[in-house]
Scaffold this motif. Structure first.
Motif, PDB file in Angstrom:
ATOM      1  N   HIS A 108       0.842  -1.204   0.000  1.00 16.51           N
ATOM      2  CA  HIS A 108       0.000   0.000   0.000  1.00 16.51           C
ATOM      3  C   HIS A 108       0.869   1.243   0.000  1.00 16.51           C
ATOM      4  CE1 HIS A 108      -3.481  -2.426   0.555  1.00 16.51           C
ATOM      5  NE2 HIS A 108      -2.917  -3.019   1.598  1.00 16.51           N
ATOM      6  N   LEU A 109       2.154   1.014   0.038  1.00 19.54           N
ATOM      7  CA  LEU A 109       3.093   2.125   0.114  1.00 19.54           C
ATOM      8  C   LEU A 109       3.341   2.665  -1.299  1.00 19.54           C
ATOM      9  CD1 LEU A 109       4.612   2.956   2.721  1.00 19.54           C
ATOM     10  CD2 LEU A 109       6.562   1.651   1.836  1.00 19.54           C
ATOM     11  N   THR A 143       5.329  -0.197   9.538  1.00 19.46           N
ATOM     12  CA  THR A 143       5.549  -0.174   8.087  1.00 19.46           C
ATOM     13  C   THR A 143       7.026  -0.003   7.767  1.00 19.46           C
ATOM     14  OG1 THR A 143       3.366   0.760   7.743  1.00 19.46           O
ATOM     15  CG2 THR A 143       4.937   1.078   5.962  1.00 19.46           C
ATOM     16  N   ALA A 144       7.687   0.950   8.467  1.00 22.19           N
ATOM     17  CA  ALA A 144       9.104   1.219   8.197  1.00 22.19           C
ATOM     18  C   ALA A 144       9.961   0.008   8.566  1.00 22.19           C
ATOM     19  CB  ALA A 144       9.555   2.442   8.988  1.00 22.19           C
ATOM     20  N   TRP A 145       9.584  -0.650   9.658  1.00 19.73           N
ATOM     21  CA  TRP A 145      10.341  -1.822  10.114  1.00 19.73           C
ATOM     22  C   TRP A 145      10.235  -2.955   9.089  1.00 19.73           C
ATOM     23  CZ3 TRP A 145       9.097  -6.886  11.500  1.00 19.73           C
ATOM     24  CH2 TRP A 145      10.066  -7.565  12.256  1.00 19.73           C
ATOM     25  N   TYR A 146       9.003  -3.190   8.643  1.00 24.64           N
ATOM     26  CA  TYR A 146       8.757  -4.255   7.670  1.00 24.64           C
ATOM     27  C   TYR A 146       9.441  -3.931   6.337  1.00 24.64           C
ATOM     28  CZ  TYR A 146       5.966  -7.634   4.942  1.00 24.64           C
ATOM     29  OH  TYR A 146       5.559  -8.647   4.127  1.00 24.64           O
ATOM     30  N   LEU A 147       9.336  -2.669   5.926  1.00 19.93           N
ATOM     31  CA  LEU A 147       9.951  -2.215   4.675  1.00 19.93           C
ATOM     32  C   LEU A 147      11.471  -2.420   4.714  1.00 19.93           C
ATOM     33  CD1 LEU A 147       9.584  -0.630   1.988  1.00 19.93           C
ATOM     34  CD2 LEU A 147       9.862   1.466   3.304  1.00 19.93           C
ATOM     35  N   SER A 148      12.090  -1.989   5.822  1.00 17.79           N
ATOM     36  CA  SER A 148      13.550  -2.102   5.861  1.00 17.79           C
ATOM     37  C   SER A 148      13.988  -3.565   5.903  1.00 17.79           C
ATOM     38  CB  SER A 148      14.154  -1.286   7.007  1.00 17.79           C
ATOM     39  OG  SER A 148      13.552  -1.610   8.213  1.00 17.79           O
ATOM     40  N   HIS A 149      13.184  -4.430   6.518  1.00 18.50           N
ATOM     41  CA  HIS A 149      13.543  -5.851   6.521  1.00 18.50           C
ATOM     42  C   HIS A 149      13.430  -6.463   5.134  1.00 18.50           C
ATOM     43  CE1 HIS A 149      14.857  -7.499  10.278  1.00 18.50           C
ATOM     44  NE2 HIS A 149      14.038  -6.687  10.916  1.00 18.50           N
ATOM     45  N   ARG A 150      12.428  -6.012   4.366  1.00 19.12           N
ATOM     46  CA  ARG A 150      12.284  -6.569   3.019  1.00 19.12           C
ATOM     47  C   ARG A 150      13.409  -6.097   2.098  1.00 19.12           C
ATOM     48  NH1 ARG A 150       6.133  -5.827   1.460  1.00 19.12           N
ATOM     49  NH2 ARG A 150       6.391  -4.002   2.766  1.00 19.12           N
ATOM     50  N   ILE A 151      13.823  -4.832   2.262  1.00 16.56           N
ATOM     51  CA  ILE A 151      14.944  -4.323   1.453  1.00 16.56           C
ATOM     52  C   ILE A 151      16.231  -5.054   1.861  1.00 16.56           C
ATOM     53  CG2 ILE A 151      16.332  -2.285   0.889  1.00 16.56           C
ATOM     54  CD1 ILE A 151      13.744  -0.618   1.350  1.00 16.56           C
ATOM     55  N   ARG A 152      16.388  -5.235   3.169  1.00 16.48           N
ATOM     56  CA  ARG A 152      17.555  -5.940   3.711  1.00 16.48           C
ATOM     57  C   ARG A 152      17.624  -7.378   3.159  1.00 16.48           C
ATOM     58  NH1 ARG A 152      16.468  -4.566   9.012  1.00 16.48           N
ATOM     59  NH2 ARG A 152      17.542  -2.601   8.697  1.00 16.48           N
ATOM     60  N   PRO A 321      11.852 -12.681  -3.476  1.00 15.78           N
ATOM     61  CA  PRO A 321      10.549 -13.180  -3.038  1.00 15.78           C
ATOM     62  C   PRO A 321      10.038 -12.310  -1.888  1.00 15.78           C
ATOM     63  CG  PRO A 321      12.317 -14.566  -2.209  1.00 15.78           C
ATOM     64  CD  PRO A 321      12.966 -13.514  -3.050  1.00 15.78           C
ATOM     65  N   ASN A 322       8.737 -12.295  -1.729  1.00 16.38           N
ATOM     66  CA  ASN A 322       8.193 -11.469  -0.651  1.00 16.38           C
ATOM     67  C   ASN A 322       8.462 -12.113   0.702  1.00 16.38           C
ATOM     68  OD1 ASN A 322       7.007  -9.328   0.508  1.00 16.38           O
ATOM     69  ND2 ASN A 322       4.936  -9.769  -0.191  1.00 16.38           N
ATOM     70  N   LEU A 323       8.921 -11.300   1.609  1.00 16.55           N
ATOM     71  CA  LEU A 323       9.203 -11.778   2.950  1.00 16.55           C
ATOM     72  C   LEU A 323       7.971 -11.467   3.787  1.00 16.55           C
ATOM     73  CD1 LEU A 323      11.499 -12.837   4.778  1.00 16.55           C
ATOM     74  CD2 LEU A 323      12.216 -10.475   5.082  1.00 16.55           C
ATOM     75  N   LEU A 328       8.751 -12.785   9.761  1.00 10.42           N
ATOM     76  CA  LEU A 328       9.713 -11.917  10.453  1.00 10.42           C
ATOM     77  C   LEU A 328       9.443 -11.831  11.945  1.00 10.42           C
ATOM     78  CD1 LEU A 328      10.047  -8.879   8.063  1.00 10.42           C
ATOM     79  CD2 LEU A 328      11.912 -10.276   8.898  1.00 10.42           C
ATOM     80  N   THR A 329       8.161 -11.870  12.298  1.00  9.69           N
ATOM     81  CA  THR A 329       7.811 -11.671  13.700  1.00  9.69           C
ATOM     82  C   THR A 329       7.682 -12.991  14.462  1.00  9.69           C
ATOM     83  OG1 THR A 329       5.538 -11.486  12.982  1.00  9.69           O
ATOM     84  CG2 THR A 329       6.681  -9.433  13.443  1.00  9.69           C
ATOM     85  N   ALA A 330       7.844 -14.119  13.746  1.00  9.34           N
ATOM     86  CA  ALA A 330       7.743 -15.419  14.437  1.00  9.34           C
ATOM     87  C   ALA A 330       8.901 -15.576  15.407  1.00  9.34           C
ATOM     88  CB  ALA A 330       7.776 -16.541  13.401  1.00  9.34           C
ATOM     89  N   LYS A 331       8.641 -16.268  16.482  1.00  4.92           N
ATOM     90  CA  LYS A 331       9.715 -16.521  17.443  1.00  4.92           C
ATOM     91  C   LYS A 331      10.718 -17.477  16.811  1.00  4.92           C
ATOM     92  CE  LYS A 331       7.427 -15.633  21.758  1.00  4.92           C
ATOM     93  NZ  LYS A 331       6.249 -16.204  22.386  1.00  4.92           N
ATOM     94  N   LEU A 332      11.984 -17.415  17.288  1.00  8.76           N
ATOM     95  CA  LEU A 332      13.033 -18.262  16.713  1.00  8.76           C
ATOM     96  C   LEU A 332      12.624 -19.730  16.676  1.00  8.76           C
ATOM     97  CD1 LEU A 332      16.637 -17.352  17.823  1.00  8.76           C
ATOM     98  CD2 LEU A 332      15.717 -17.554  15.524  1.00  8.76           C
TER      99      LEU A 332
END
Ligand code: ZN
Length: 336
Positions: A108-109, A143-152, A321-323, A328-332
């Protein structure tokens, strides 16, 4: 003209908050024009990618450098449906857009926020926190957290070449303040391997035992290695194979930091950049996300002389691929 574009897009605050750091580049830009070099600066970014349409056109060119092809049947007989930013395949009637099937599709960004975030993550030497990114892009923290993880995740080198020539190896420990006074601090081990005048690898290790380090060395150092420099830690004689042992030089840090060419200064300077990134930028990195931050740091470091870093990262984003957020938020313990 530039300010009009900025006002129109509501990007002026973003621009001004970045202005100071880029003032020198901007003066160079005004004096010499954007064509002076291939390096992308903030002004060029805003001029070239300041609208959805410009971003979309750029993605189209990156994705189909030889002209648009149908993702379904591969045909190049395509009609444009301009009003809907879509293409219609004349052969199989499949309708698609420049972002279809890519990481940008269900977002949506606005695309220009993706572009700006990618630029900022490529350009910030020590990385950028999700907090700072959310202020700059005017998005929520999530949103910023998720975005930066996907770019990373897109920055990850999937098949890195093995290092050779003169390599330095060292280990460092990250973070881990105890939660309760009686807890032992949970320090994370990071093994750094740096080829002089070449690439860097930062690897999150389970521990700093010789057997663990041996596997890391095996995976990252090639047979074309000429010299291996470490400190006098007892880990390394056990972690190196027979051939590597003959090339091994050590430096005694209690006596001196360098003995001619025998030093580990270049891997240590990478560690200090990493620690400034973690302390100053990311504040707290969990063990789960540490490998992703290490990869991001290496990617930026290893591309420090690449004038096409932004473009190359965009190409990786298109192919990545989409992350999923839930992953990302699942526990280890639940993560695959
Ligand atoms: Zn088709």
């Amino acid at each position: 003209m530039l300010l009009q574009v900025l006002n129109h897009l509501g990007m002026e605050q973003v621009f001004y908050s970045l202005f100071r750091g880029h003032v020198l580049r901007m003066l160079l830009f005004l004096l010499h024009g954007a064509s002076m070099n291939n390096e992308l600066d903030l002004c060029t970014l805003i001029q070239d990618f300041g609208s959805e349409e410009k971003c979309r056109t750029y993605l189209e060119k990156l994705r189909w450098p030889k002209g648009v092809h149908c993702p379904s049947c591969g045909s190049d007989k395509i009609s444009r449906i301009t009003a809907r930013n879509q293409f219609d395949c004349d052969a199989c009637r499949y309708q698609f857009s420049a972002t279809a099937g890519t990481i940008f599709h269900d977002t949506h960004l606005p695309l220009w926020k993706w572009f700006l975030a990618t630029y900022l993550l490529c350009e910030s030497r020590k990385g950028m926190s999700a907090n700072q990114l959310s202020r700059m892009l005017k998005t929520t923290y999530k949103t910023a957290w998720y975005l930066s993880h996907r770019i990373r995740a897109a920055m990850l080198e999937t098949t890195p070449e093995k290092l050779g020539g003169t390599v330095e190896i060292d280990e460092t420990y990250i973070g881990g303040k105890p939660r309760k006074w009686r807890d032992r601090p949970e320090k994370q081990v990071v093994i750094g391997i740096r080829q002089r005048n070449g690439d860097l690898r930062l690897i999150h290790a389970e521990d700093a035992k010789s057997a663990t380090v041996r596997e890391i060395i095996k995976a990252n150092i090639g047979s074309h290695v000429e010299v291996i420099v470490t400190d006098e830690s007892a880990i390394y004689p056990w972690a190196l194979n027979k051939m590597q042992k003959n090339l091994h030089r050590t430096i005694n840090h209690s006596k001196h930091y360098a003995h001619g060419d025998v030093h580990t200064n270049t891997v240590e300077s990478a560690f200090s950049l990493l620690k400034r990134g973690i302390v100053g930028t990311w504040h707290k990195v969990s063990a789960k996300h540490l490998p992703a931050y290490l990869d991001e740091m290496c990617f930026r470091f290893n591309n420090r002389k690449n004038p096409f870093l932004f473009r190359d990262t965009m190409i990786k984003l298109i192919d990545s691929p989409n992350l999923e957020y839930k992953h990302l938020t699942a526990k280890l313990s639940d993560a695959a």
